[in-house]
Design a protein around this motif. Sequence first.
Motif, PDB file in Angstrom:
ATOM      1  N   HIS A 118      14.853  55.023 100.667  1.00 23.52           N
ATOM      2  CA  HIS A 118      14.320  55.898 101.520  1.00 23.52           C
ATOM      3  C   HIS A 118      15.358  57.028 101.720  1.00 23.52           C
ATOM      4  O   HIS A 118      14.876  58.177 101.774  1.00 23.52           O
ATOM      5  CB  HIS A 118      13.838  55.202 102.802  1.00 23.52           C
ATOM      6  CG  HIS A 118      13.245  56.118 103.776  1.00 23.52           C
ATOM      7  ND1 HIS A 118      13.801  57.039 104.780  1.00 23.52           N
ATOM      8  CD2 HIS A 118      12.038  56.358 103.980  1.00 23.52           C
ATOM      9  CE1 HIS A 118      13.041  57.741 105.224  1.00 23.52           C
ATOM     10  NE2 HIS A 118      11.803  57.316 104.940  1.00 23.52           N
TER      11      HIS A 118
ATOM     12  N   VAL B 177      11.268  58.925 101.122  1.00 24.13           N
ATOM     13  CA  VAL B 177       9.830  58.074 101.117  1.00 24.13           C
ATOM     14  C   VAL B 177      10.419  56.569 101.073  1.00 24.13           C
ATOM     15  O   VAL B 177      11.339  55.981 100.725  1.00 24.13           O
ATOM     16  CB  VAL B 177       8.840  58.599 100.070  1.00 24.13           C
ATOM     17  CG1 VAL B 177       9.338  58.203  98.747  1.00 24.13           C
ATOM     18  CG2 VAL B 177       7.624  57.961 100.478  1.00 24.13           C
TER      19      VAL B 177
ATOM     20  N   GLU C 234       9.350  64.344 107.228  1.00 25.87           N
ATOM     21  CA  GLU C 234      10.213  63.802 106.334  1.00 25.87           C
ATOM     22  C   GLU C 234      11.394  64.680 105.665  1.00 25.87           C
ATOM     23  O   GLU C 234      12.676  64.225 105.412  1.00 25.87           O
ATOM     24  CB  GLU C 234       9.475  63.076 105.261  1.00 25.87           C
ATOM     25  CG  GLU C 234       8.472  61.954 105.632  1.00 25.87           C
ATOM     26  CD  GLU C 234       9.513  60.790 106.191  1.00 25.87           C
ATOM     27  OE1 GLU C 234      10.290  60.537 105.653  1.00 25.87           O
ATOM     28  OE2 GLU C 234       9.022  60.179 107.336  1.00 25.87           O
TER      29      GLU C 234
ATOM     30  N   TYR D  45      15.320  64.164 105.829  1.00 28.91           N
ATOM     31  CA  TYR D  45      16.317  64.241 104.778  1.00 28.91           C
ATOM     32  C   TYR D  45      17.390  65.077 104.799  1.00 28.91           C
ATOM     33  O   TYR D  45      18.547  64.706 104.511  1.00 28.91           O
ATOM     34  CB  TYR D  45      15.473  64.292 103.571  1.00 28.91           C
ATOM     35  CG  TYR D  45      16.223  64.097 102.350  1.00 28.91           C
ATOM     36  CD1 TYR D  45      16.375  62.773 101.686  1.00 28.91           C
ATOM     37  CD2 TYR D  45      17.027  65.109 101.694  1.00 28.91           C
ATOM     38  CE1 TYR D  45      16.894  62.573 100.397  1.00 28.91           C
ATOM     39  CE2 TYR D  45      17.632  64.763 100.579  1.00 28.91           C
ATOM     40  CZ  TYR D  45      17.620  63.713  99.900  1.00 28.91           C
ATOM     41  OH  TYR D  45      18.447  63.331  98.722  1.00 28.91           O
TER      42      TYR D  45
END
Length: 357
Positions: free
Chosen positions: A40, A45, A315, A319
């Motif tokens: 991840h 993901v 997401e 990140y």
Amino acid sequence: MEQVQCMIDWIEDHLKDRFSLDELSDYMGYSPYYCSFKFHQVTGVSIKRYILLRRLYLSTEDLSKNKRIIDVAFTYGYSSQEAYSRAFKRVFGINPGQYQMKKVPVQSIVKLTTYKNGAGSTMNVSRKIEVNKVKNERSDLFDKNILHIMNGQLMYDEFKTNKLLGDADYAPFNEAMCVNKTTEEIFNHTFIRTRADGHNESEESYMDKVIVPLHDLFNKEYTCIVLWFGEDMFCQMNVLTVLSYLEQTKYKGKVFLNSFREDEFKVNQTELTLGHYHLTYKETMIHHVLPSNELMPIMYQAIKIYLDMLKAENEVVKYIRKNKDLPTKQLIQTLFHLFPTIGYGDSQYIELMNKIK
């Protein structure tokens, strides 16, 4: 990066098997927690989500070959046709039976790679070959009284320089509708002012960049309009905007979408029926809710990504936050590579990074 690529390779070899995190961790020689965390951290993901999306995408190839839905469900590890259909609809917006019947395009969910192979971008010659293939199949879409609209100036310049579209007119749509506020009426003065403010530029500059190149769309009558746009979220939100505008102006001609992956220029041509895109535009881009009408999977997927990207902690933001110490250029290249379905350019990622850093 190399560790995660080994995990990806192992997962790809076992996509049709029952997944076991313990087996993956045994293969890697690390704990299940470390494998899950590292995957991840590097890809943005989860392993579970990656497997779900890859299995569902690969299953579309079997559906396209008219295999029985229940057989496809069992092939990809589902306990029943119903469970597979529910998962399929959550991702693509239609059920497997509808997809099999309509053969509509979906966003490509390809195997992840955590490194670049140095191949570079698609060469002009391969695009020319693909466009000529489309032209041979539908030569009537390259005649006079046809307008081709392309996603951006670079594609427009490439097509114009290589004279790829025969006697047809063509124009670029130089926008990024997936960011900043918009208005219900499209291309009017309020729209121009709102979009210019969002991009931090003058109305005059915005007009020169976005509105002037679309002169033929506003001033000529066409029997057919062909849209050349990628399948990522960035491009599909631009598609939605153009389709909404055509409905506002009560355009009566035919409309075709030529969609493609940016890294692999293989064109999927779909004839579209106008009638609900302005409502979808308002629901999605004004009210920020999922649309009430059935859409092509490729657009439905894009809208879900668009709505996710509106969240403060999406997401991509997560990140960037985890990797904010990377050099800007390296981080942008990594984001391009890991999130191809978003389709952001440098400026959109830099804006996100500046907010976080």
